[in-house]
Design an enzyme around this catalytic site. Structure first.
Site, PDB file in Angstrom:
ATOM      1  CB  SER A 284      28.045  30.929  40.151  1.00  0.00           C
ATOM      2  OG  SER A 284      27.769  30.670  41.489  1.00  0.00           O
TER       3      SER A 284
ATOM      4  CE1 TYR B  71      27.919  35.679  45.685  1.00  0.00           C
ATOM      5  CE2 TYR B  71      26.092  35.083  47.125  1.00  0.00           C
ATOM      6  CZ  TYR B  71      27.078  34.721  46.222  1.00  0.00           C
ATOM      7  OH  TYR B  71      27.212  33.398  45.850  1.00  0.00           O
TER       8      TYR B  71
ATOM      9  CE  LYS C 284      29.447  32.816  43.221  1.00  0.00           C
ATOM     10  NZ  LYS C 284      29.522  31.420  43.678  1.00  0.00           N
TER      11      LYS C 284
ATOM     12  CE1 TYR D 179      29.354  26.301  40.719  1.00  0.00           C
ATOM     13  CE2 TYR D 179      28.297  24.666  39.358  1.00  0.00           C
ATOM     14  CZ  TYR D 179      28.303  25.906  39.937  1.00  0.00           C
ATOM     15  OH  TYR D 179      27.246  26.733  39.734  1.00  0.00           O
TER      16      TYR D 179
ATOM     17  CB  VAL E  22      22.750  26.991  41.144  1.00  0.00           C
ATOM     18  CG1 VAL E  22      23.937  26.377  41.840  1.00  0.00           C
ATOM     19  CG2 VAL E  22      22.426  28.360  41.681  1.00  0.00           C
TER      20      VAL E  22
END
Ligand code: DON
Length: 315
Positions: free
Chosen positions: A71, A199, A74, A251, A269
């Site tokens: 992530s 992605y 992102k 998160y 992760v």
């Protein structure tokens, strides 16, 4: 303590002991296994690299360990999508608010109208943002992303870890469900598998904590590469990215991390954390064992201690 060089000299001496102390926290965490290939990561590894604008650095622990961005990617695909499309176009399709739900939840896509993702750092938002990256084919989009990430990492030849990519492609059914719901909601166009392949590929880009620190340093420098002096990102988009990192980057522990460390950060992760001290330092951490909120348990422990001791909090 004044200059970052002085801070880094102090840290070089202190980091090994602090790191070994934080490493104990890995015992309370678990390595992610929902992407099967990730479960091979060494449970108790912990490494940190801190870099300043003059090239001085401090590091400790398992810094040579390679891991995938997951992530963390992102943040940078959001920036590239903003550079490709502008703010108005991107934020027509994705919101600016934390969710309070898991990163891979699709709950609010059904419950809240209009059914656009709440923010670009949850999976629904990142898949949407990925669909906005320019390129005539998935391969071209992936190539542009890789080139952009390499430029942020100072020209390091970052590569996709094909094993992690395949592992995610084979098991990513929750992301497929999210993407189909996004098509249904009119947020996503084109082929779901094409978007997901781009992605999954950017989530599978491999790096070390030194590469993370280098990429973070560009954000700390408001979009300028401090070594070449060239602008890689418009300042405004760095501002947008850093704000999302504060509000959603860790998160559902983003509020707690903002209070305890007070720095913009993004975790993945794989156990990576990218963070920065605006104006001065880029920081990369790896610690694969994740706490209940999905962040590196040892990594968070180390960063919170570091920020407190060095008085880095922005607030
Ligand atoms: O899509 C996934 O589940 C992973 N490629 C990335 C997940 C992750 O790191 C957490 N995201 N916020």
């Amino acid at each position: 303590m004044n200059t970052t060089a002085e801070q880094l000299r102090v840290l070089d001496a202190l980091l090994p002991e602090w790191l070994e102390d934080s490493r104990k926290e890995a015992a309370f965490g678990e390595v992610a296994s929902y992407i099967p290939e990730l479960s091979k990561a060494p449970h108790s590894a912990l490494g940190i690299h801190i870099l300043d604008k003059n090239g001085s650095s401090a590091s400790a622990g398992d810094c040579s360990l390679s891991f995938t961005l997951q992530s963390i990617s992102k943040v940078f695909t959001l920036i590239l999508a903003l550079m490709d499309n502008g703010e108005e176009e991107v934020f027509r399709r994705v919101g600016m608010e934390p969710t309070g739900d898991n990163f891979n939840s699709m709950l609010k896509l059904e419950l809240v109208r209009p059914g656009i993702p709440f923010n670009p750092l949850i999976n629904a938002g990142a898949i949407t943002v990925t669909s906005l990256i320019r390129g005539d084919s998935p391969a071209e989009k992936s190539k542009r992303i890789l080139q952009f990430f390499r430029s942020l990492a100072g020209g390091v030849e970052l590569q996709v870890n094909e094993d992690v990519y395949r592992s995610e492609l084979e098991t990513g059914n929750l992301n497929r469900s999210i993407a189909y719901l996004l098509v249904e909601n009119g947020v996503l166009g084109g082929s779901v598998e094409d978007v997901l392949s781009v992605y999954f590929r950017h989530c599978s880009i491999e790096c070390t904590c030194r590469d993370l620190a280098r990429m973070a340093l560009v954000l700390a420098s408001d979009g300028i590469d401090p070594f070449s002096g060239g602008r890689l990102i418009p300042r405004r988009y760095v501002q947008v990215a850093k704000t999302f990192m504060i509000t959603c980057g860790m998160y559902n522990a983003s509020g707690e991390f903002a209070i305890k460390a007070g720095l913009p950060a993004k975790s993945g992760v794989s156990g990576g954390i990218l963070t920065l001290v605006p104006g001065s330092l880029g920081i990369g951490v790896i610690g694969p064992a994740l706490n209940a909120k999905g962040n590196s348990s040892a990594g968070v422990h180390l960063l919170e201690r570091l920020s407190r001791k060095m008085d880095w909090s922005l607030f």
